[in-house]
Enzyme design. Sequence first.
Site, mmCIF file in Angstrom:
data_model
loop_
_atom_site.group_PDB
_atom_site.id
_atom_site.type_symbol
_atom_site.label_atom_id
_atom_site.label_comp_id
_atom_site.label_asym_id
_atom_site.label_seq_id
_atom_site.Cartn_x
_atom_site.Cartn_y
_atom_site.Cartn_z
ATOM 1 N N LYS A 195 0.850 -1.190 0.000
ATOM 2 C CA LYS A 195 0.000 0.000 0.000
ATOM 3 C C LYS A 195 0.882 1.236 0.000
ATOM 4 C CE LYS A 195 -3.623 2.367 2.566
ATOM 5 N NZ LYS A 195 -4.585 2.306 3.663
ATOM 6 N N LYS A 248 -2.209 -1.626 -3.850
ATOM 7 C CA LYS A 248 -3.088 -0.451 -3.804
ATOM 8 C C LYS A 248 -2.260 0.825 -3.891
ATOM 9 C CE LYS A 248 -6.048 1.903 -0.547
ATOM 10 N NZ LYS A 248 -6.427 2.077 0.816
HETATM 11 C C1 PBG Z 1 -7.588 3.145 5.630
HETATM 12 C C2 PBG Z 1 -7.841 3.060 4.185
HETATM 13 C C3 PBG Z 1 -7.669 4.052 3.203
HETATM 14 C C4 PBG Z 1 -8.168 3.514 2.018
HETATM 15 C C5 PBG Z 1 -8.584 2.214 2.292
HETATM 16 N N1 PBG Z 1 -8.357 1.948 3.636
HETATM 17 C C6 PBG Z 1 -7.194 5.446 3.300
HETATM 18 C C7 PBG Z 1 -5.815 5.786 3.619
HETATM 19 O O1 PBG Z 1 -4.952 4.940 3.790
HETATM 20 O O2 PBG Z 1 -5.593 6.988 3.739
HETATM 21 C C8 PBG Z 1 -8.242 4.243 0.698
HETATM 22 C C9 PBG Z 1 -9.267 3.746 -0.251
HETATM 23 C C10 PBG Z 1 -9.586 4.662 -1.379
HETATM 24 O O3 PBG Z 1 -8.961 5.722 -1.588
HETATM 25 O O4 PBG Z 1 -10.521 4.330 -2.105
HETATM 26 N N2 PBG Z 1 -6.284 3.052 6.034
#
Ligand code: PBG
Length: 323
Positions: A195, A248
């Site tokens: 991520k 992601k």
């Molecule tokens: C929580 C999380 C996030 C997303 C999914 N789980 C936000 C982040 O890390 O700031 C983002 C999903 C999206 O942008 O559609 N940690």
Amino acid sequence: MPFPTQRPRRLRKSDVLRSMVRETHVRRADLIYPMFVEPGSGVTQPIHAMPGQNRYSVDTLVEACKRVHGVGIPAVILFGIPETKDPTGKISLDPHGIVQRAVEALKSSVPGLFVITDVCLCEYTSHGHCGVIVDGDVANDPTLELLARQALSHAEAGADMVAPSDMMDGRVGAIRRLLDEKGHAEVPIMSYAVKYASGFYGPFREAAESAPQFGDRRSYQMDPANTREAMREARLDAEEGADILMVKPALPYLDVIRGVREAFDHPVAAYCVSGEYSMIKAAGANGWIDADRVALEVLTAIKRAGADLILTYSALDLADKLD
Ligand code: PBG
């Protein structure tokens, strides 16, 4: 043998033939639909930065999920907006918390739907970070216990799978150990293994009210420049017991999806995030692109790169165009 013997256009002549030789297919069965749930009843609150997406209360979520399931989307992933926040996000552990209530309602009212929960603290902490703060930074090890207990409470509410998105080191192992110890050895973990610290999460932070109140997430989410590190993160999560490895965001990281696909036997998921969705919707609303066509092209590219599963806000829009 060159032209005129070789004529690739021969295979592009008709719809039937093009579909016979098509190499990549996006199926409804490949999609996971992200949804937001908040307290109250009768709520269908449009998310301004994500046209077509809403925040629901548990009752309206159930109705929306009946439609999702009805069009053949097999799974949803839930994000909760709690009634209160504090520095450790302790409400996320409440057996009657917003996500726990939503899971229970969905498992009894839409039993065929596969319900995944996002496991993280950022929606629940007053500072908006994905873990507890010690000396101005997110402290890794004290956060692990909270994440594991949150995952357990989701499993106890009936979640079919948990998906940790916090990027703390060691969290997949911590969650796996607690789930196993408490009788949930059969609940799989879909790890947000790779991520990135991405600008594409902007609209989500409006939707989930989870923007960090100071600093940013670069001390725990990955540098967009790195791919070797992506493989290392995926390997650690695989070793700790992740069942599905996620990358992601998706479209800007197709090379990473391909790399993870080639190096691991695990199913690979890709999260086509809020900013990817909103860009397409915004350009579509301006008449600059055909939004549905582009969204399908993007999902096809993500599958072509090697993803088995795609988390996408376009799932409902595209359902009737898919196999
Ligand atoms: C929580 C999380 C996030 C997303 C999914 N789980 C936000 C982040 O890390 O700031 C983002 C999903 C999206 O942008 O559609 N940690």
